[in-house]
Scaffold this motif. Structure first.
Motif, PDB file in Angstrom:
ATOM      1  N   TYR A  34       0.899  -1.176   0.000  1.00  0.00           N
ATOM      2  CA  TYR A  34       0.000   0.000   0.000  1.00  0.00           C
ATOM      3  C   TYR A  34       0.922   1.206   0.000  1.00  0.00           C
ATOM      4  O   TYR A  34       1.717   1.375   0.929  1.00  0.00           O
ATOM      5  CB  TYR A  34      -0.855  -0.107   1.261  1.00  0.00           C
ATOM      6  CG  TYR A  34      -1.299   1.155   1.957  1.00  0.00           C
ATOM      7  CD1 TYR A  34      -1.987   2.165   1.280  1.00  0.00           C
ATOM      8  CD2 TYR A  34      -1.086   1.299   3.341  1.00  0.00           C
ATOM      9  CE1 TYR A  34      -2.429   3.295   1.973  1.00  0.00           C
ATOM     10  CE2 TYR A  34      -1.528   2.419   4.035  1.00  0.00           C
ATOM     11  CZ  TYR A  34      -2.192   3.415   3.350  1.00  0.00           C
ATOM     12  OH  TYR A  34      -2.634   4.522   4.029  1.00  0.00           O
ATOM     13  N   LYS A  37      -2.343   7.485  -0.984  1.00  0.00           N
ATOM     14  CA  LYS A  37      -3.761   7.538  -0.594  1.00  0.00           C
ATOM     15  C   LYS A  37      -4.553   8.359  -1.592  1.00  0.00           C
ATOM     16  O   LYS A  37      -4.061   9.381  -2.077  1.00  0.00           O
ATOM     17  CB  LYS A  37      -3.903   8.202   0.779  1.00  0.00           C
ATOM     18  CG  LYS A  37      -3.083   7.534   1.849  1.00  0.00           C
ATOM     19  CD  LYS A  37      -3.278   8.169   3.217  1.00  0.00           C
ATOM     20  CE  LYS A  37      -2.169   7.687   4.129  1.00  0.00           C
ATOM     21  NZ  LYS A  37      -2.425   7.838   5.539  1.00  0.00           N
ATOM     22  N   SER A 154      -4.898   3.460  10.966  1.00  0.00           N
ATOM     23  CA  SER A 154      -3.721   3.347  10.099  1.00  0.00           C
ATOM     24  C   SER A 154      -4.097   2.411   8.955  1.00  0.00           C
ATOM     25  O   SER A 154      -4.659   1.333   9.198  1.00  0.00           O
ATOM     26  CB  SER A 154      -2.556   2.756  10.903  1.00  0.00           C
ATOM     27  OG  SER A 154      -1.431   2.597  10.077  1.00  0.00           O
ATOM     28  N   GLY A 155      -3.778   2.805   7.726  1.00  0.00           N
ATOM     29  CA  GLY A 155      -4.227   2.034   6.562  1.00  0.00           C
ATOM     30  C   GLY A 155      -3.911   0.550   6.665  1.00  0.00           C
ATOM     31  O   GLY A 155      -4.803  -0.305   6.573  1.00  0.00           O
ATOM     32  N   SER A 156      -2.638   0.240   6.895  1.00  0.00           N
ATOM     33  CA  SER A 156      -2.234  -1.172   6.879  1.00  0.00           C
ATOM     34  C   SER A 156      -2.871  -1.967   8.023  1.00  0.00           C
ATOM     35  O   SER A 156      -2.862  -3.201   8.002  1.00  0.00           O
ATOM     36  CB  SER A 156      -0.709  -1.280   6.936  1.00  0.00           C
ATOM     37  OG  SER A 156      -0.215  -0.558   8.035  1.00  0.00           O
TER      38      SER A 156
HETATM   39  C1  DP6 Z   1       5.300   0.672   3.346  1.00  0.00           C
HETATM   40  O1  DP6 Z   1      -0.335   1.915   7.124  1.00  0.00           O
HETATM   41  O2  DP6 Z   1       1.709   2.904   8.230  1.00  0.00           O
HETATM   42  O3  DP6 Z   1       4.347  -0.500   5.196  1.00  0.00           O
HETATM   43  O4  DP6 Z   1      -2.183   4.659   6.585  1.00  0.00           O
HETATM   44  O5  DP6 Z   1      -0.651   6.570   6.962  1.00  0.00           O
HETATM   45  O6  DP6 Z   1      -1.006   4.895   8.791  1.00  0.00           O
HETATM   46  P1  DP6 Z   1      -0.942   5.140   7.295  1.00  0.00           P
HETATM   47  O7  DP6 Z   1       0.297   4.325   6.704  1.00  0.00           O
HETATM   48  P2  DP6 Z   1       0.814   2.854   7.045  1.00  0.00           P
HETATM   49  O8  DP6 Z   1       1.675   2.540   5.724  1.00  0.00           O
HETATM   50  C2  DP6 Z   1       2.266   1.292   5.500  1.00  0.00           C
HETATM   51  C3  DP6 Z   1       3.133   1.375   4.275  1.00  0.00           C
HETATM   52  C4  DP6 Z   1       4.006   0.177   4.007  1.00  0.00           C
HETATM   53  C5  DP6 Z   1       3.349  -0.772   2.996  1.00  0.00           C
HETATM   54  C6  DP6 Z   1       2.264  -1.678   3.512  1.00  0.00           C
HETATM   55  O9  DP6 Z   1       2.255  -2.081   4.685  1.00  0.00           O
HETATM   56  O10 DP6 Z   1       1.419  -2.053   2.671  1.00  0.00           O
END
Ligand code: DP6
Length: 331
Positions: A34, A37, A154-156
């Motif tokens: 991911y 956004k 948090s997205g992940s």
């Molecule tokens: C590189 O979920 O920490 O680990 O949504 O802003 O809290 P926010 O971000 P986050 O981003 C994770 C990014 C990553 C790739 C992934 O886990 O898919």
């Protein structure tokens, strides 16, 4: 749309929170990342992603309503300052559920993620917190809704509500109710993830600001959604037919493509340390010599190795300090 508007139908304003059970959510490693956004308020992604959960490694969280003027946040036995970034993110999340003036909480979180492993804990942390909030406020949400809730933290984290292989469907809706994790039915008993911490001391740009900078400044980012969509399809196929080479190649290629967009940002975002590159080169050399091992990396200098159980002994000889997790094993 803001978070409060999304949550409004799930919250009964008069509900008094109670002490929750201790809830566990596993950490996860994305095989298709991911990154970026389409809605920064709701953490709605530009692309769908796919992860594997790390078994018993994750966060255990409990909520206790307290009669104090502020939340008390405990992490691994230490009380955090209210001004700490982690405390502020947790309190802001709890504010979404309590009425103005309603109680504060003692939030106790224990991470079983080895501190030496260099894994981010926000995914498991917010997933466990979402489960505890659901319990404390007696929201009665189903797993898809819990995944949406975790995403707002948090997205992940939306992938950490589940175990095993989890796809985060990006969804189309403006309110994001169709953007949540879905478990894939397959398992992979021999799959191993090796955690290699190459640098403990580096303070880097967090994922949130890193992806924002990439989206805003890297022209190369235009090609990322296409790459991610193709990788996701390949990973699904690899998992369905149990093709380890396809899984490893796709995950490594995906991680390096994400890092390419980071490096193409301005100011440049280079998460690698010299030791990270040395470790990549060692893996490429071992692969040339016939050892099936691949890696993935997130927004930091550490590597996560992907290999199968048959190669465990040999890999431990090359990486004696590696912490090994078998996501589907009962080790
Ligand atoms: C590189 O979920 O920490 O680990 O949504 O802003 O809290 P926010 O971000 P986050 O981003 C994770 C990014 C990553 C790739 C992934 O886990 O898919």
């Amino acid at each position: 749309m803001d978070k409060a508007a999304v949550l409004a139908p799930w919250i009964s304003p008069g509900r008094v929170p109670v002490t929750s059970e201790e809830h566990f959510a596993p950490s996860n490693i994305a095989l298709c990342k991911y990154w970026g956004k389409r809605d920064t308020q709701l953490n709605l992604p530009v692309n769908a992603s796919l992860s594997v959960s790390l078994g018993y490694l994750g966060s255990h969280t409990r909520l206790v309503p307290i009669d104090y003027s502020a939340d008390e946040i405990w992490l691994n036995g230490d009380r955090l300052l209210p001004s700490a970034a982690f405390s502020q993110r947790i309190s802001a999340f709890l504010d979404l559920f309590r009425a103005p003036g309603q109680c504060h909480f003692r939030v106790t979180t224990r991470n079983s993620i080895p501190t030496a492993a260099g894994l981010a804990s926000s995914a498991s942390g917010f997933a466990a917190l979402a489960l505890a909030v659901n319990d404390s406020f007696q929201l009665g949400l189903n797993t898809e809704q819990l995944s949406v809730l975790a995403r707002l933290g948090s997205g992940s984290a939306c992938r950490s509500v589940f175990k095993g292989f989890v796809e985060w469907q990006m969804g189309q809706r403006e309110d994001g109710l169709d953007s949540h994790g879905v478990v894939l039915p397959e398992t992979w008993p021999g799959l191993c993830v090796g955690l290699i911490k190459v640098d403990a001391s580096v303070k880097s740009t967090d994922s949130r600001s890193g992806m924002k900078r990439t989206v805003e400044t890297a022209h190369l980012y235009q090609s990322w959604p296409l790459q991610a969509a193709a990788d996701l399809q390949q990973l699904r196929r690899a998992i369905t037919v149990g093709d380890f080479t396809l899984l490893g190649q796709t995950a490594e290629h995906n991680a390096l493509s994400m890092h390419a967009t980071m490096i193409a940002s301005w100011p440049p975002l280079v998460y690698w340390q010299p030791e990270s590159l040395a470790c990549m080169q060692k893996i490429w050399r071992l692969r040339q010599e016939g050892l099936p091992v691949y890696f993935t990396m997130d927004a930091g200098p550490n590597l996560k190795l992907l290999f199968e159980r048959d190669q465990l002994e040999e890999l431990m000889r090359h990486f004696p300090d590696m912490e090994v997790i078998q996501p589907f094993g009962d080790d």
